[in-house]
Enzyme design. Structure first.
Site, PDB file in Angstrom:
ATOM      1  N   ASP A  42     -11.611  19.666 -55.337  1.00 47.30           N
ATOM      2  CA  ASP A  42     -11.052  20.489 -54.267  1.00 47.30           C
ATOM      3  C   ASP A  42     -11.976  21.692 -54.073  1.00 47.30           C
ATOM      4  OD1 ASP A  42      -9.386  21.655 -52.442  1.00 47.30           O
ATOM      5  OD2 ASP A  42      -8.105  22.604 -53.923  1.00 47.30           O
ATOM      6  N   ASP A  75      -2.567  20.800 -50.111  1.00 42.23           N
ATOM      7  CA  ASP A  75      -3.357  20.431 -48.927  1.00 42.23           C
ATOM      8  C   ASP A  75      -2.542  19.562 -47.974  1.00 42.23           C
ATOM      9  OD1 ASP A  75      -5.496  21.794 -49.779  1.00 42.23           O
ATOM     10  OD2 ASP A  75      -6.802  20.093 -50.193  1.00 42.23           O
ATOM     11  N   THR A 127     -14.114  22.603 -47.900  1.00 45.48           N
ATOM     12  CA  THR A 127     -15.455  22.080 -48.204  1.00 45.48           C
ATOM     13  C   THR A 127     -16.277  22.002 -46.916  1.00 45.48           C
ATOM     14  OG1 THR A 127     -14.308  20.715 -49.820  1.00 45.48           O
ATOM     15  CG2 THR A 127     -16.607  20.232 -49.466  1.00 45.48           C
TER      16      THR A 127
END
Length: 549
Positions: free
Chosen positions: A61, A393, A95
């Site tokens: 993550d 998430d 990311t």
């Protein structure tokens, strides 16, 4: 924990100006992006982080990794701050943001080598950003948030890249149920979905991951205060308090001098009367369960047990707020203010169960609870922590779609569509601004390219195929780019995302590109890095910190 990175540390008195500062910033940003690059897509690698205490964290993550690594360079710190912003705003795409911002900065180097002024580059970047946002809106489709299959597919694409992808259906259902439970209308069409405050995750090691569930109510890690109290009550009447059920002692200056034994008895008697008065005020509204954030004295427990009332004490404020939402009770600050209106009656079952070595209180079967607890089970703490991160998430994705019901194709398709369209529009840009404008188009290709690399395929061949597909689509459809061709992250092949079924919330895509471009512009604007003067002694740290040596 020290990341395996070499950063330029601008300590006290060290100064970098102009070109040197820009190079240093770009290098730092690229280094952070390189750390995180292998964490994109379903074939993402894991990072093992060591903390100073010797513990380890295993995760892919992006936000969790960047939160833990220690960096010295100010530009690298600013990149890490990006991931935090993205996480707080939309909860996903951390990311992507870092990789995009790193690539935008890397591609600004050739522009600086051409002696294009940073301000011109920034203007071109801003113009490209506006065009990119309109392209994303063109390739997006509306979504029906009541359609479970569509929502499941959408949440599945957000956690398909994570550790929990094998229990994808279970995680999607947990996230969807939790978000739907806590969402409620605040008048008119406005929705409030506060998953941070009202959807609590309780991690209990033991059992199997399949045993995880969303409770229609609240679970606390508490046991009753007195062994004779009831451990199971159906349809309980619940009173929530934010005050102690103990004798109120005098302030610190109070002195009592006792000369006779009867006076001592009278002092004890007054104490008992005061506690009894409190308990009588509670008993008057006939509750079955009393929950307080403060303490409950032995004497108060005695009076409550006599009237068959169960008490829980020292419950956290946040838990008490959730219980209030789930049961319809009102938290009261003084027992003497209790009225029938404050009693919660929406809860169907109160019971205390033992899981492993600990006792847990369950308040379940609530009618229309606006708060819930997600109970996660699993073999070890590390795995539970990773599932918790992935679930956060998934819930963020579900929440975004409820607020902004549009989907963009995933698997790098949206980014590639933006790249191809910007490359076409670049021809119309006049002057030297055309180069940096085109750089944004190139930078957008980094997402599909990284997906191909992480899947172990040849980036050049597959990316060329993908670019050709998008160019063909763009020419065919004219102004409307229907680009839904993306990368299958498992096989590294070009697939049509409409058939493949990988979609992402449009909110995440818009926010990623906005944040990445804005931060690249911010770092390009820096032309001087100066170490602030260290305070000579305690108390001098307030004035004149920014002077140069």
């Amino acid at each position: 924990m020290q990341a395996p990175v070499m950063f330029v540390n601008t300590g006290n008195g060290e100064r970098q100006t102009g070109r040197q500062a820009q190079m240093s910033n770009i290098t730092a940003a690229k280094t952070v992006a390189d750390i995180i690059r292998s964490c994109l897509g379903p074939k993402a690698m894991l990072k093992m982080l060591l903390d100073p205490m010797g513990g380890i964290v295993l995760t892919n993550d992006g936000h969790a990794i960047l939160r833990e690594i220690e960096v010295a360079h100010p530009a690298a710190k600013s990149m890490i701050e990006l991931a935090r912003t993205q996480d707080e705003e939309v909860g996903d795409g951390t990311t992507t943001v870092i990789i995009l911002a790193g690539e935008m900065l890397a591609l600004s180097l050739p522009q600086l080598d051409r002696h294009i002024h940073p301000v011109v580059i920034i203007q071109a970047y801003k113009r490209a950003l506006a065009d990119a946002l309109s392209v994303i809106e063109e390739v997006s489709i509306p979504v029906d948030i009541e359609n479970n299959d569509q929502m499941r597919q959408l949440i599945g694409s957000s956690i398909g890249t994570k550790f929990t992808s094998r229990w994808s259906d279970l995680m999607c259902d947990l996230a969807l149920k939790a978000v739907r439970t806590v969402s409620h209308n605040v008048g008119g069409a406005k929705q409030e979905v506060d998953i941070k405050r009202y959807a609590r995750v309780e991690k209990v090691p033991g059992g199997e991951i399949e045993d995880s569930c969303v409770l229609d109510g609240v679970m606390l890690n508490k046991d009753i205060t007195h062994p004779k109290m009831r451990r199971r009550i159906e349809n309980p009447r619940i009173v929530l308090l934010d005050c102690t059920l103990e004798y109120k002692k005098g302030e610190s200056q109070t002195n009592i001098e006792i000369t006779k034994e009867e006076d001592w008895n009278r002092v004890l008697q007054i104490e008992e009367e005061q506690v009894k008065a409190m308990c009588d005020a509670i008993i008057a509204v006939k509750p079955d369960l009393v929950i307080t954030e403060k303490g409950v004295s032995d004497l108060a427990q005695h009076f409550l047990v006599k009237h068959n009332i169960t008490a829980l004490r020292r419950v956290r404020k946040t838990d008490n707020n959730r219980i209030a939402r789930a049961t319809g009770a009102t938290i009261v600050n003084s027992v003497y203010d209790l009225t029938e209106r404050d009693v919660g009656t929406h809860c169907g079952l109160f019971e205390i169960s033992k899981i492993g070595d600990e006792y847990f209180t369950f308040l379940t079967k609530c009618k229309d609870p606006k708060a819930c607890t997600i109970l996660l089970r699993g073999p070890s703490k590390d795995i539970l922590n990773e599932i918790d991160r992935n679930l956060a998430d998934a819930m963020a994705v579900a929440r975004n779609v409820i607020f902004h019901p549009f989907l963009s194709p995933g698997g790098g398709a949206t980014e590639m569509a933006v790249s191809v369209r910007l490359a076409q529009k670049a021809k119309a840009v006049e002057g030297v601004a055309q180069w940096p404008y085109r750089a944004v188009a190139e930078a957008m290709e980094v997402i599909p390219r990284t997906l191909i690399q992480n899947a172990g395929s040849s980036p050049i061949r597959v990316l060329t195929q993908l670019r050709a597909k998008h160019a063909e689509e763009a020419n065919k459809t004219g102004a409307q780019g229907g680009g839904a061709w993306g990368i299958d992250g498992d096989a590294g092949k070009v697939v049509d995302m409409k058939e493949f079924g990988v979609w992402e919330p449009q909110a995440v895509k818009l926010q990623s590109i906005k944040t990445a471009v804005e931060s690249a512009c911010l770092l390009l604007r820096v032309d001087d890095i100066v170490g602030a003067k260290a305070a000579k002694q305690a108390g001098m740290g307030t004035g004149g910190g920014g002077e140069e040596d």
